[in-house]
Design a protein around this motif. Structure first.
Motif, mmCIF file in Angstrom:
data_model
loop_
_atom_site.group_PDB
_atom_site.id
_atom_site.type_symbol
_atom_site.label_atom_id
_atom_site.label_comp_id
_atom_site.label_asym_id
_atom_site.label_seq_id
_atom_site.Cartn_x
_atom_site.Cartn_y
_atom_site.Cartn_z
ATOM 1 N N LEU A 86 0.592 -1.161 -0.053
ATOM 2 C CA LEU A 86 -0.492 -0.106 -0.272
ATOM 3 C C LEU A 86 0.793 0.988 -0.432
ATOM 4 C CD1 LEU A 86 -2.499 -0.628 2.506
ATOM 5 C CD2 LEU A 86 -3.575 -1.247 -0.083
ATOM 6 N N LYS A 87 0.547 2.267 -0.352
ATOM 7 C CA LYS A 87 1.488 3.267 -0.423
ATOM 8 C C LYS A 87 0.793 4.875 0.245
ATOM 9 C CE LYS A 87 2.107 3.563 -5.712
ATOM 10 N NZ LYS A 87 2.247 4.470 -6.731
ATOM 11 N N MET A 88 0.616 4.417 1.420
ATOM 12 C CA MET A 88 0.502 5.069 2.914
ATOM 13 C C MET A 88 0.853 6.025 3.031
ATOM 14 S SD MET A 88 0.774 1.990 5.699
ATOM 15 C CE MET A 88 3.133 1.445 6.086
ATOM 16 N N SER A 89 0.729 7.329 3.339
ATOM 17 C CA SER A 89 0.559 8.227 3.456
ATOM 18 C C SER A 89 -0.168 9.276 3.893
ATOM 19 C CB SER A 89 0.931 9.426 1.775
ATOM 20 O OG SER A 89 -0.442 9.338 0.989
ATOM 21 N N ASP A 90 0.296 10.603 4.721
ATOM 22 C CA ASP A 90 -0.214 11.273 5.645
ATOM 23 C C ASP A 90 -1.570 12.031 4.423
ATOM 24 O OD1 ASP A 90 1.164 12.906 4.894
ATOM 25 O OD2 ASP A 90 1.588 12.940 6.840
ATOM 26 N N ARG A 91 -2.455 13.294 4.962
ATOM 27 C CA ARG A 91 -2.809 14.424 4.429
ATOM 28 C C ARG A 91 -2.060 14.964 3.968
ATOM 29 N NH1 ARG A 91 -7.450 16.581 8.889
ATOM 30 N NH2 ARG A 91 -5.515 15.711 10.065
ATOM 31 N N ARG A 92 -0.632 15.428 4.167
ATOM 32 C CA ARG A 92 0.360 15.869 3.882
ATOM 33 C C ARG A 92 0.930 15.082 2.363
ATOM 34 N NH1 ARG A 92 1.186 17.458 8.973
ATOM 35 N NH2 ARG A 92 0.297 19.860 9.257
ATOM 36 N N ASP A 121 -1.575 3.868 11.846
ATOM 37 C CA ASP A 121 -1.108 4.800 11.910
ATOM 38 C C ASP A 121 -1.745 6.072 12.730
ATOM 39 O OD1 ASP A 121 -2.749 6.325 9.982
ATOM 40 O OD2 ASP A 121 -1.587 5.996 8.358
ATOM 41 N N PRO A 122 -0.791 7.259 12.700
ATOM 42 C CA PRO A 122 -1.096 8.183 13.671
ATOM 43 C C PRO A 122 -1.978 9.244 12.902
ATOM 44 C CG PRO A 122 1.421 7.705 13.407
ATOM 45 C CD PRO A 122 0.790 6.773 12.477
ATOM 46 N N TYR A 123 -2.376 9.198 11.985
ATOM 47 C CA TYR A 123 -3.812 9.479 10.872
ATOM 48 C C TYR A 123 -4.876 8.640 10.922
ATOM 49 C CZ TYR A 123 0.724 11.979 10.296
ATOM 50 O OH TYR A 123 1.931 12.468 9.912
ATOM 51 N N GLU A 124 -5.645 7.546 11.835
ATOM 52 C CA GLU A 124 -6.015 7.093 12.118
ATOM 53 C C GLU A 124 -6.768 6.191 10.839
ATOM 54 O OE1 GLU A 124 -7.735 7.267 15.367
ATOM 55 O OE2 GLU A 124 -5.890 8.520 15.887
ATOM 56 N N ALA A 125 -5.937 5.908 9.690
ATOM 57 C CA ALA A 125 -5.866 4.763 9.550
ATOM 58 C C ALA A 125 -5.688 3.875 10.039
ATOM 59 C CB ALA A 125 -5.109 5.224 8.099
ATOM 60 N N ARG A 126 -6.511 2.838 10.047
ATOM 61 C CA ARG A 126 -6.295 1.421 9.948
ATOM 62 C C ARG A 126 -6.247 0.024 8.528
ATOM 63 N NH1 ARG A 126 -8.815 0.969 15.100
ATOM 64 N NH2 ARG A 126 -9.485 2.385 16.045
ATOM 65 N N TYR A 127 -5.422 -0.611 9.516
ATOM 66 C CA TYR A 127 -4.891 -1.602 8.217
ATOM 67 C C TYR A 127 -5.286 -3.101 8.723
ATOM 68 C CZ TYR A 127 -2.500 2.574 6.822
ATOM 69 O OH TYR A 127 -1.910 3.962 6.156
ATOM 70 N N GLU A 128 -5.738 -3.529 8.080
ATOM 71 C CA GLU A 128 -5.405 -5.172 8.755
ATOM 72 C C GLU A 128 -4.837 -6.581 7.637
ATOM 73 O OE1 GLU A 128 -9.181 -8.293 8.768
ATOM 74 O OE2 GLU A 128 -9.754 -6.595 9.066
ATOM 75 N N VAL A 129 -4.193 -7.030 8.058
ATOM 76 C CA VAL A 129 -3.101 -8.163 7.481
ATOM 77 C C VAL A 129 -3.232 -9.415 7.523
ATOM 78 C CG1 VAL A 129 -0.762 -8.427 6.319
ATOM 79 C CG2 VAL A 129 -1.385 -6.134 7.578
ATOM 80 N N GLU A 130 -3.510 -10.680 7.163
ATOM 81 C CA GLU A 130 -3.808 -11.691 7.084
ATOM 82 C C GLU A 130 -2.519 -12.223 6.628
ATOM 83 O OE1 GLU A 130 -6.431 -14.807 6.360
ATOM 84 O OE2 GLU A 130 -8.019 -13.494 6.143
ATOM 85 N N LEU A 131 -1.986 -13.122 7.375
ATOM 86 C CA LEU A 131 -1.036 -13.346 6.924
ATOM 87 C C LEU A 131 -0.961 -15.243 8.015
ATOM 88 C CD1 LEU A 131 1.605 -12.872 9.499
ATOM 89 C CD2 LEU A 131 1.452 -10.912 7.990
ATOM 90 N N GLY A 132 0.102 -15.878 6.782
ATOM 91 C CA GLY A 132 0.723 -17.732 7.630
ATOM 92 C C GLY A 132 1.452 -17.875 6.868
ATOM 93 N N THR A 133 1.224 -18.914 6.741
ATOM 94 C CA THR A 133 2.772 -19.862 5.897
ATOM 95 C C THR A 133 1.616 -21.166 4.860
ATOM 96 O OG1 THR A 133 2.442 -22.053 7.661
ATOM 97 C CG2 THR A 133 4.331 -20.462 8.506
ATOM 98 N N ARG A 134 2.688 -20.093 3.533
ATOM 99 C CA ARG A 134 2.453 -21.687 2.502
ATOM 100 C C ARG A 134 3.972 -22.055 2.170
ATOM 101 N NH1 ARG A 134 -0.924 -18.830 -2.974
ATOM 102 N NH2 ARG A 134 -2.112 -18.765 -1.086
ATOM 103 N N GLU A 135 2.973 -23.222 2.207
ATOM 104 C CA GLU A 135 4.373 -24.545 1.654
ATOM 105 C C GLU A 135 5.632 -24.444 2.619
ATOM 106 O OE1 GLU A 135 5.041 -24.391 -2.007
ATOM 107 O OE2 GLU A 135 3.311 -25.222 -3.063
ATOM 108 N N ASN A 136 5.934 -23.837 3.545
ATOM 109 C CA ASN A 136 6.910 -24.192 4.729
ATOM 110 C C ASN A 136 6.978 -22.408 4.618
ATOM 111 O OD1 ASN A 136 5.956 -26.630 6.581
ATOM 112 N ND2 ASN A 136 7.341 -27.203 4.711
ATOM 113 N N LEU A 137 6.931 -21.947 3.540
ATOM 114 C CA LEU A 137 6.765 -20.418 4.079
ATOM 115 C C LEU A 137 6.318 -18.901 4.477
ATOM 116 C CD1 LEU A 137 9.094 -20.564 0.471
ATOM 117 C CD2 LEU A 137 9.767 -20.390 2.102
#
Length: 157
Positions: A86-92, A121-137
């Motif tokens: 993601l291209k994460m940036s603040d209001r500026r 983040d400091p500007y109240e945006a929320r981010y959700e990530v789902e991760l784990g392993t696939r084929e041991n990686l």
């Protein structure tokens, strides 16, 4: 011998073939170089594959484990996945660095070994990530961003 008007007749005679080592052979060299480069690529690929197979036989215990990610590792990989995807940036328009993301929630699915992490983040945006392993990686399954209502930008995956 002269003809009736005093001229000698010209006799053209063609013998043999022609061998040219100049521009006529260029196509042959192009084909030869094309075939030889692909043959060399195949030979190198096979050699590298055999090298890795022999190393795997020598050290069979060196491999990725099928354990689920630890909490700290999952959090770090989540931050990296967010900054990479993601291209994460603040209001500026200033980029948000991964160290500015606060982990506010985490969940581990014990059956699948997948982590669901929620960052802010400091500007109240929320981010959700789902991760784990696939084929041991390590593998990122999903990344989602929810911007605050005042941002006026679309949210989503």
């Amino acid at each position: 011998m002269l003809d009736g008007q005093g001229y000698r007749p010209h006799v053209f005679r063609h013998e043999g073939g022609q061998t040219s080592w100049g521009a006529a052979g260029e196509e042959f060299y192009n084909i030869f170089l094309f075939v030889s480069s692909h043959a060399m690529d195949a030979a190198l690929g096979t050699a590298v594959g055999l090298l890795f197979a022999s190393l795997k036989q020598r050290w069979p215990n060196i491999h990725a484990s099928d354990r689920p990610l630890e909490r700290e590792e999952a959090a770090m990989r989540g931050r990296i996945a967010l900054t990479d995807s993601l291209k994460m940036s603040d209001r500026r328009g200033r980029p948000v660095h991964m160290d500015e993301l606060d982990l506010i929630s985490e969940q581990l699915d014990l059956e699948t070994g997948r982590w669901t992490l929620l960052f802010k983040d400091p500007y109240e945006a929320r981010y959700e990530v789902e991760l784990g392993t696939r084929e041991n990686l390590p593998y990122t399954y999903r990344v989602r961003r929810d911007l605050p209502p005042w941002s006026g930008e679309p949210t989503g995956e």
